[in-house]
Design an enzyme around this catalytic site. Sequence first.
Site, short mmCIF file in Angstrom:
data_model
loop_
_atom_site.label_atom_id
_atom_site.label_comp_id
_atom_site.label_asym_id
_atom_site.label_seq_id
_atom_site.Cartn_x
_atom_site.Cartn_y
_atom_site.Cartn_z
N GLU A 208 -24.55 72.47 57.40
CA GLU A 208 -23.38 72.04 56.64
C GLU A 208 -22.25 73.05 56.79
O GLU A 208 -22.45 74.26 56.66
CB GLU A 208 -23.74 71.89 55.17
CG GLU A 208 -22.59 71.34 54.34
CD GLU A 208 -22.97 71.15 52.89
OE1 GLU A 208 -22.17 70.53 52.17
OE2 GLU A 208 -24.04 71.63 52.48
N ASP A 259 -29.75 71.24 57.25
CA ASP A 259 -29.89 71.91 55.95
C ASP A 259 -29.22 71.11 54.83
O ASP A 259 -28.94 71.64 53.76
CB ASP A 259 -29.34 73.33 56.00
CG ASP A 259 -27.83 73.39 56.15
OD1 ASP A 259 -27.22 72.35 56.50
OD2 ASP A 259 -27.26 74.46 55.91
N GLU A 320 -18.97 81.85 44.19
CA GLU A 320 -20.19 81.35 43.56
C GLU A 320 -20.66 82.23 42.40
O GLU A 320 -21.57 81.83 41.65
CB GLU A 320 -21.33 81.27 44.58
CG GLU A 320 -21.16 80.21 45.65
CD GLU A 320 -22.32 80.18 46.62
OE1 GLU A 320 -22.48 79.16 47.32
OE2 GLU A 320 -23.09 81.17 46.68
#
Length: 374
Positions: A208, A259, A320
């Site tokens: 990705e 993935d 994140e």
Amino acid sequence: MKIQHITYLSLGTNQGNKLENLQNAIDLIANEVGVVKKISSIYKTPSWGFNGEDFNNICIKVSTLHQPETLMNTLLEIETSLGRERSNQVGYQNRNIDIDILLFDDEIIISKTLMIPHSKMLVRRFVMAPLVEIASSIIHPIEKKQLSVCLQNIEDSSEISVIEEKLIRPITLSEKYNYIAIEGNIGAGKTSLSKMISAEFNAKMVLERFADNPFLPKFYEDKERYAFPLEMSFLADRYQQLTDDLAQFDLFKNFIVSDYYIFKSLIFAQVTLQKEEYLLYRKMFNLMYKEITKPDLYVYLYQNTERLLENIKKRGREYEQNIKPAYLQKIHDGYKSFINTEKNLNLLVIDVSEIDFVNNKKDYNYIINKIRNF
């Protein structure tokens, strides 16, 4: 990219259930060393160099990522795990399993602990006969002759015979599946596992491309404002990438590991979007989903929230770092709902909360065996 090496191994046993000893050794070699590509017939041979029970001997061809020294140490560990006990007694002895490296690519290695090609292979008929069966045209690196010619010139006159029993070659992931999609929550390790499988089994990868999405950092700062454009852009990107990347490969000949899978978009959209936005989003998703190639196996890696937060912190992506446990739990609940309701996918859930498959080979092998035997 890691390099695959071809090695030829000799296996022998003259104690206990000989067939079982050989099969167990082959299975462990497939787990710990690499892909078992060929197995010779089983040759019954008299004990060589001492008085003992007859041996069952075979040779196998293996594709491995290991370097010679690591390979040797791994084979010694396999022998020990199968009950091989070495003594200080001089000379040859009975043994329940014996594994020797005969050849490693076309290398010549002479060290204190290792000699390749095996120094005694050319004088042992019980080694050369099964080896020639699976590698007759291979050139001996020192003799510069085909192994079949070396066997013809051997002086060992021992009587050997092929027995009827056959051993089972462990199948590889690439033989069982053409396309595996690996999924999981943020930080579950799906990309790491995909890369490890690709390296070991020479799989084509579809990863990705999340880092290029301009809405992702903004979303973590203002979820309500950027949720819909983020999820729509992800859906479009994933659809385009899967369509383009899978089109490059022959799904009947190539082994492909990704993935992520397109359903990821729907799961995250359920968490982030308002009801009206989600209904519109779902219409677009359904149109795209009809056109997407379905994986042979969908693997979901489950990790508990605590481990996910540790992994997220460790990999250090700035945008994140403020992810909350409640958000990760909502994503997991979305996956759980999907897993419980989706009936058209061959789906395997693996709990990786208490293992470290990236740094622990046994944990990685545990996952590979779960996938292989599913």
